[in-house]
Design an enzyme around this catalytic site. Sequence first.
Site, PDB file in Angstrom:
ATOM      1  N   TYR A 176      33.931   6.515 -41.097  1.00  9.75           N
ATOM      2  CA  TYR A 176      33.070   5.564 -41.819  1.00  9.75           C
ATOM      3  C   TYR A 176      32.728   6.110 -43.209  1.00  9.75           C
ATOM      4  O   TYR A 176      32.834   5.401 -44.217  1.00  9.75           O
ATOM      5  CB  TYR A 176      31.791   5.293 -41.016  1.00  9.75           C
ATOM      6  CG  TYR A 176      30.865   4.307 -41.710  1.00  9.75           C
ATOM      7  CD1 TYR A 176      31.251   2.979 -41.892  1.00  9.75           C
ATOM      8  CD2 TYR A 176      29.612   4.698 -42.189  1.00  9.75           C
ATOM      9  CE1 TYR A 176      30.422   2.066 -42.532  1.00  9.75           C
ATOM     10  CE2 TYR A 176      28.775   3.792 -42.836  1.00  9.75           C
ATOM     11  CZ  TYR A 176      29.188   2.480 -43.002  1.00  9.75           C
ATOM     12  OH  TYR A 176      28.368   1.587 -43.652  1.00  9.75           O
ATOM     13  N   LYS A 180      33.677   4.522 -46.951  1.00 11.13           N
ATOM     14  CA  LYS A 180      32.696   4.139 -47.978  1.00 11.13           C
ATOM     15  C   LYS A 180      32.873   4.967 -49.255  1.00 11.13           C
ATOM     16  O   LYS A 180      32.581   4.485 -50.347  1.00 11.13           O
ATOM     17  CB  LYS A 180      31.273   4.249 -47.416  1.00 11.13           C
ATOM     18  CG  LYS A 180      30.977   3.177 -46.344  1.00 11.13           C
ATOM     19  CD  LYS A 180      31.099   1.759 -46.905  1.00 11.13           C
ATOM     20  CE  LYS A 180      30.698   0.684 -45.916  1.00 11.13           C
ATOM     21  NZ  LYS A 180      30.787  -0.684 -46.476  1.00 11.13           N
TER      22      LYS A 180
HETATM   23  N1  NAP Z   1      22.950  -1.596 -41.886  1.00 12.10           N
HETATM   24  C1  NAP Z   1      23.038  -0.451 -42.538  1.00 12.10           C
HETATM   25  O1  NAP Z   1      22.271   0.511 -42.272  1.00 12.10           O
HETATM   26  C2  NAP Z   1      24.041  -0.298 -43.657  1.00 12.10           C
HETATM   27  C3  NAP Z   1      23.902   0.806 -44.510  1.00 12.10           C
HETATM   28  C4  NAP Z   1      24.818   0.963 -45.535  1.00 12.10           C
HETATM   29  C5  NAP Z   1      25.842   0.071 -45.702  1.00 12.10           C
HETATM   30  N2  NAP Z   1      25.977  -0.995 -44.852  1.00 12.10           N
HETATM   31  C6  NAP Z   1      27.098  -1.916 -45.076  1.00 12.10           C
HETATM   32  O2  NAP Z   1      26.597  -3.208 -45.251  1.00 12.10           O
HETATM   33  C7  NAP Z   1      27.625  -4.159 -44.915  1.00 12.10           C
HETATM   34  C8  NAP Z   1      27.032  -5.227 -44.023  1.00 12.10           C
HETATM   35  O3  NAP Z   1      26.605  -4.653 -42.803  1.00 12.10           O
HETATM   36  P1  NAP Z   1      25.303  -5.105 -42.035  1.00 12.10           P
HETATM   37  O4  NAP Z   1      24.382  -3.965 -41.993  1.00 12.10           O
HETATM   38  O5  NAP Z   1      24.820  -6.406 -42.543  1.00 12.10           O
HETATM   39  O6  NAP Z   1      25.898  -5.225 -40.545  1.00 12.10           O
HETATM   40  P2  NAP Z   1      26.151  -6.478 -39.591  1.00 12.10           P
HETATM   41  O7  NAP Z   1      24.878  -7.202 -39.326  1.00 12.10           O
HETATM   42  O8  NAP Z   1      26.897  -5.911 -38.421  1.00 12.10           O
HETATM   43  O9  NAP Z   1      27.115  -7.425 -40.437  1.00 12.10           O
HETATM   44  C9  NAP Z   1      28.473  -7.121 -40.636  1.00 12.10           C
HETATM   45  C10 NAP Z   1      29.186  -8.378 -41.091  1.00 12.10           C
HETATM   46  O10 NAP Z   1      30.555  -8.051 -41.329  1.00 12.10           O
HETATM   47  C11 NAP Z   1      31.370  -9.010 -40.671  1.00 12.10           C
HETATM   48  N3  NAP Z   1      32.650  -8.441 -40.275  1.00 12.10           N
HETATM   49  C12 NAP Z   1      32.887  -7.358 -39.495  1.00 12.10           C
HETATM   50  N4  NAP Z   1      34.204  -7.188 -39.324  1.00 12.10           N
HETATM   51  C13 NAP Z   1      34.802  -8.192 -40.026  1.00 12.10           C
HETATM   52  C14 NAP Z   1      36.162  -8.576 -40.234  1.00 12.10           C
HETATM   53  N5  NAP Z   1      37.183  -7.904 -39.680  1.00 12.10           N
HETATM   54  N6  NAP Z   1      36.419  -9.655 -41.014  1.00 12.10           N
HETATM   55  C15 NAP Z   1      35.401 -10.361 -41.575  1.00 12.10           C
HETATM   56  N7  NAP Z   1      34.109 -10.065 -41.394  1.00 12.10           N
HETATM   57  C16 NAP Z   1      33.826  -8.988 -40.632  1.00 12.10           C
HETATM   58  C17 NAP Z   1      30.562  -9.468 -39.463  1.00 12.10           C
HETATM   59  O11 NAP Z   1      30.921 -10.809 -39.100  1.00 12.10           O
HETATM   60  P3  NAP Z   1      31.843 -11.226 -37.871  1.00 12.10           P
HETATM   61  O12 NAP Z   1      31.571 -10.264 -36.747  1.00 12.10           O
HETATM   62  O13 NAP Z   1      31.411 -12.626 -37.594  1.00 12.10           O
HETATM   63  O14 NAP Z   1      33.233 -11.151 -38.400  1.00 12.10           O
HETATM   64  C18 NAP Z   1      29.149  -9.474 -40.039  1.00 12.10           C
HETATM   65  O15 NAP Z   1      28.891 -10.720 -40.669  1.00 12.10           O
HETATM   66  C19 NAP Z   1      28.746  -3.345 -44.278  1.00 12.10           C
HETATM   67  O16 NAP Z   1      29.769  -3.153 -45.238  1.00 12.10           O
HETATM   68  C20 NAP Z   1      28.086  -2.029 -43.931  1.00 12.10           C
HETATM   69  O17 NAP Z   1      28.986  -0.975 -43.888  1.00 12.10           O
HETATM   70  C21 NAP Z   1      25.097  -1.198 -43.840  1.00 12.10           C
END
Ligand code: NAP
Length: 277
Positions: A176, A180
């Site tokens: 991961y 990133k």
């Molecule tokens: N939450 C944290 O602590 C955090 C911290 C730093 C960075 N981030 C980043 O923020 C971004 C959003 O994450 P989040 O925290 O909002 O998590 P989340 O609630 O799990 O949302 C992830 C989204 O990505 C979509 N997704 C996953 N695999 C996919 C695929 N193969 N094709 C298209 N869509 C896909 C999912 O939709 P479907 O399952 O419907 O496809 C979901 O809408 C990510 O890039 C994550 O790495 C998160």
Amino acid sequence: MSTNSLLSQIPRNLAGKTVLITGASSGIGRSTAFEFSRTQPDINLILAARRIETVQEVAKEIEAESGGRTKVLALKLDVSDLAAVKRFWEVEVPREWKERGVDVLVNNAGGVRGLEHVGEIAEEDVATMIGVNVMGLIGLTQHVVRHFKNDRGGKGDIVNIGSIAGREPYAGGSIYCATKAAVRSFSDSLRRENISNQIRVIEIDPGQVETEFSVVRFRGDKAKADAVYAGCDPLGPEDIAGVIVFAVGQRQGVVLADSLIFPQHQAGAGAVYKRPA
Ligand SMILES: NC(=O)c1ccc[n+]([C@@H]2O[C@H](COP(=O)([O-])OP(=O)(O)OC[C@H]3O[C@@H](n4cnc5c(N)ncnc54)[C@H](OP(=O)(O)O)[C@@H]3O)[C@@H](O)[C@H]2O)c1
């Protein structure tokens, strides 16, 4: 000279734009869709994710909340399937939307699997994380940057959602963190490639945000996911959405190139304060 505050100009700067958000079914992507519409209802949104019914629900809610002013197109997309990304861009986005043009791409789809150490990581998890977070992000960006250059006079915004994990690797996060770090490096190269035109490249790196992120990491184990946030006050997805809309809403000459957003109790990937139980 205008005496209006710069903040008050953000809705005007966003008016009439078309924003494509990946991973809009949940978390940061979903909140970002709402935040764009709430900041400027006269905006067009293309929302994509694999869970099409959920994206359609988000689309309906936004259209209703905006009184029909925000036009929302919900489309199914697995960004890790590069043939599907091509089809999505070339065939599934309807002609009228294409002709109007896309102004902003928010590369948000992404996620993490497990906490295994190297040697114990399932190949499938390696492929999923690299496929979505890196290959998918790059795949869609190539189509959209071409569109910016060929159809939009060299103008448009790419917003890449990175992570503190891309700056500060941690044990159990090798893949991961590497994905990133790749996003960060890709953003930096892309920004350098486009300093002579009006393509803005915006990297937003969140710290700990409570979404479905940890539930996905622990393969649906909600108790394990909840334990991550026990004794602390993580960010909500709307906090990151606000920063994304703020960045895109700046006047054309301003590029919020890079930002790192923590909750109060965090100062690094491994520097998280938890209240004693
Ligand atoms: N939450 C944290 O602590 C955090 C911290 C730093 C960075 N981030 C980043 O923020 C971004 C959003 O994450 P989040 O925290 O909002 O998590 P989340 O609630 O799990 O949302 C992830 C989204 O990505 C979509 N997704 C996953 N695999 C996919 C695929 N193969 N094709 C298209 N869509 C896909 C999912 O939709 P479907 O399952 O419907 O496809 C979901 O809408 C990510 O890039 C994550 O790495 C998160």
